[in-house]
Design a protein around this motif. Sequence first.
Motif, short mmCIF file in Angstrom:
data_model
loop_
_atom_site.label_atom_id
_atom_site.label_comp_id
_atom_site.label_asym_id
_atom_site.label_seq_id
_atom_site.Cartn_x
_atom_site.Cartn_y
_atom_site.Cartn_z
N ASP A 1 0.88 -1.27 0.09
CA ASP A 1 0.17 -0.10 0.12
C ASP A 1 0.58 0.86 0.03
OD1 ASP A 1 -2.56 1.20 0.18
OD2 ASP A 1 -2.62 1.47 2.62
N ARG A 2 2.27 1.68 -0.94
CA ARG A 2 2.73 2.38 -0.78
C ARG A 2 2.65 2.81 -2.68
NH1 ARG A 2 6.61 -2.10 -1.20
NH2 ARG A 2 8.24 -1.52 -2.92
N PHE A 3 3.48 4.22 -2.49
CA PHE A 3 3.49 4.95 -3.87
C PHE A 3 4.26 4.44 -4.06
CE2 PHE A 3 0.03 7.89 -1.94
CZ PHE A 3 -0.40 8.13 -3.04
N GLY A 4 4.62 3.94 -6.00
CA GLY A 4 6.02 3.62 -6.52
C GLY A 4 7.33 4.17 -7.80
N PHE A 5 5.69 5.38 -7.93
CA PHE A 5 6.51 5.94 -9.22
C PHE A 5 8.06 6.21 -8.80
CE2 PHE A 5 7.09 10.04 -11.73
CZ PHE A 5 6.95 8.81 -12.60
N GLU A 6 8.02 7.00 -7.39
CA GLU A 6 9.15 7.36 -7.32
C GLU A 6 10.26 6.39 -6.75
OE1 GLU A 6 6.30 10.24 -6.54
OE2 GLU A 6 6.58 8.11 -5.46
N GLU A 7 10.37 5.38 -6.52
CA GLU A 7 10.97 3.79 -6.87
C GLU A 7 10.99 4.12 -7.88
OE1 GLU A 7 10.33 0.37 -4.43
OE2 GLU A 7 8.24 1.70 -3.52
N VAL A 8 10.12 3.88 -8.61
CA VAL A 8 10.75 3.54 -10.51
C VAL A 8 11.83 4.31 -10.69
CG1 VAL A 8 9.38 3.69 -12.45
CG2 VAL A 8 8.39 2.15 -10.92
N VAL A 9 11.41 5.75 -10.80
CA VAL A 9 12.42 7.30 -10.87
C VAL A 9 13.92 6.43 -10.30
CG1 VAL A 9 13.17 9.74 -10.91
CG2 VAL A 9 10.91 8.54 -10.85
N TRP A 10 14.25 6.05 -8.83
CA TRP A 10 15.42 5.53 -9.33
C TRP A 10 15.97 4.44 -10.13
CZ3 TRP A 10 18.51 7.45 -4.91
CH2 TRP A 10 19.50 6.92 -4.49
N LEU A 11 15.18 3.21 -9.15
CA LEU A 11 15.85 2.80 -10.72
C LEU A 11 15.89 2.48 -12.09
CD1 LEU A 11 15.67 -1.32 -10.00
CD2 LEU A 11 13.59 -1.48 -11.18
N LEU A 12 14.93 3.11 -12.83
CA LEU A 12 15.51 3.72 -13.99
C LEU A 12 16.81 4.95 -13.96
CD1 LEU A 12 12.11 4.58 -15.91
CD2 LEU A 12 13.35 2.27 -16.06
N ILE A 13 17.32 5.15 -13.27
CA ILE A 13 18.41 6.27 -13.54
C ILE A 13 19.35 5.46 -13.13
CG2 ILE A 13 18.82 8.02 -12.90
CD1 ILE A 13 16.70 9.69 -13.18
N PHE A 14 19.43 4.96 -11.85
CA PHE A 14 20.15 4.28 -11.00
C PHE A 14 20.56 2.83 -11.01
CE2 PHE A 14 18.80 7.82 -8.25
CZ PHE A 14 20.80 8.83 -8.82
N GLY A 15 19.62 2.28 -12.09
CA GLY A 15 19.42 0.71 -12.29
C GLY A 15 20.02 -0.19 -10.98
N SER A 16 19.23 0.45 -9.81
CA SER A 16 19.05 -0.73 -8.33
C SER A 16 17.78 -0.26 -7.55
CB SER A 16 20.04 -0.61 -7.63
OG SER A 16 20.29 0.52 -7.23
N LEU A 17 17.16 -0.99 -6.92
CA LEU A 17 15.96 -1.20 -6.17
C LEU A 17 16.59 -0.27 -4.69
CD1 LEU A 17 14.41 -4.49 -6.19
CD2 LEU A 17 13.73 -2.48 -7.30
N PRO A 18 15.88 1.60 -4.70
CA PRO A 18 16.18 2.17 -3.68
C PRO A 18 15.76 0.47 -2.56
CG PRO A 18 14.18 3.21 -4.16
CD PRO A 18 14.56 1.16 -5.41
N SER A 19 16.72 1.46 -1.38
CA SER A 19 16.41 1.25 -0.19
C SER A 19 15.66 2.08 0.94
CB SER A 19 17.51 1.05 0.99
OG SER A 19 17.92 2.96 0.98
#
Length: 455
Positions: free
Chosen positions: A94-112
């Motif tokens: 139940d969390r928002f994920g777009f900001e996670e995807v931004v991190w993943l696409l740019i930096f290449g890893s799943l963010p903590s």
Amino acid sequence: MGTQYISSVSQDYISGLCGELEKNNIIKPGDFQKYRVKRGLRNPDGTGVMAGLSHVSSVEGYYILDNERIPKEGKLSYRGYDIKDIIADCVADDRFGFEEVVWLLIFGSLPSKDQIAEIREVLGKSRALPDEFIEDMIMKHPSKDIMNKMARCVMSLYSYDENPDDISTPNVLRQSLQLIAQFPTMMNSAYQIKRRAFYNKSMYLHPIKPELSTAESILRLLRSDKKYTDEEAKLLDICLMIHADHGGGNNSTFSTRVLTSSGTDTYSAITAGLGSLKGPRHGGANIKVAHQMEYIMENLDDSTDDKQVRDMLARIMKKEAGDGSGLIYGMGHAVYTLSDPRAVILKRSAKKLAFDHGFEKEFMTLDAIERLTPQVFAEIKGVEKTMCANVDLYSGLVYRVLGIPEDLYTPLFATARVAGWCAHRLEELTTSSKIMRPAYKSVTKYRAYTPLEQR
């Protein structure tokens, strides 16, 4: 009403020149085969010509066996992670994920968790446009098209950047994060000004709340009362995640990479992506779907009745109805065959909200179009073709359920896709050292020059 530009060139003069232009610009279809030119950078089987390598994302819809294209369920992955798994985890938590995807696409890893908090804070604090920007760049020059206005805004931001032409990784990363954050603000501001200038309606320019997610911020800025439900914001968040990227070969991302390869600035490269995405063959396709759905519903007694829908689809394919194109918008894809994972996710995510908000008939109409189009295509064309619904079939309905105006369908797509454009731009800058320079074969025969007096 916005200021209308009146051309000083007469239409009669232009019409007369068109024949001259067309006479000297026709290339025979057979010449493409003769010179082995792949039109649209497509191979004979419809697949794209391999133009580069990328870590950012992958689009899969078939596999090759004994030189034959075999359909399979579609798969979209960001940095190797299946988009279905990314969204499923966000929904379960139940969390928002777009900001996670931004991190993943740019930096290449799943963010903590800490990195997610950091990127949300950075984006939230960067949403505001420069002082007086909205008044000087948007309010004084309202545009009928929000995509064009956003492109103008992005190019104008070049003038507000103290170091716009530096293409070092730290500087481009800074510019990228700022643009990702500012796109929702630009989009909403441009739309509100259009409401006032062209629709004679009130405009709402609310203060930005940096603590909100991107999806929440969009809905809050758009609505006059600034209110939205968590369910609505989470659905929009899913839309942003699935639209954030789609491989390096889609037209807008490829355009961004082409300009990037020239060494140009970030604002020019991202503006190219906007210009491409505006096209009805690309990001503008969701509007075509919405118009076609409305046409079908208006011209049938019951658009949820399979027989009536089947007959209408046949008439549209025969160019006896609809816009005369013969196309069923929202069906088929260049890569996906059995399924488009984005359409599957959107359909499942939108169904409950659509039924709860009185859009049951629209949902069932689209479902009928999805089920019946392959059958009708086989009957009309005499060819069995594996065909699935693409993301555009359901994205317009999702936006409609959320109360998002049609003016913002494609701009909202861009607001998500800028994350992918920036990721691909950074990858192009860090991994490639060559400007993209494909070849065009000239098919004009040599002609001796004729002096003016002899013409």
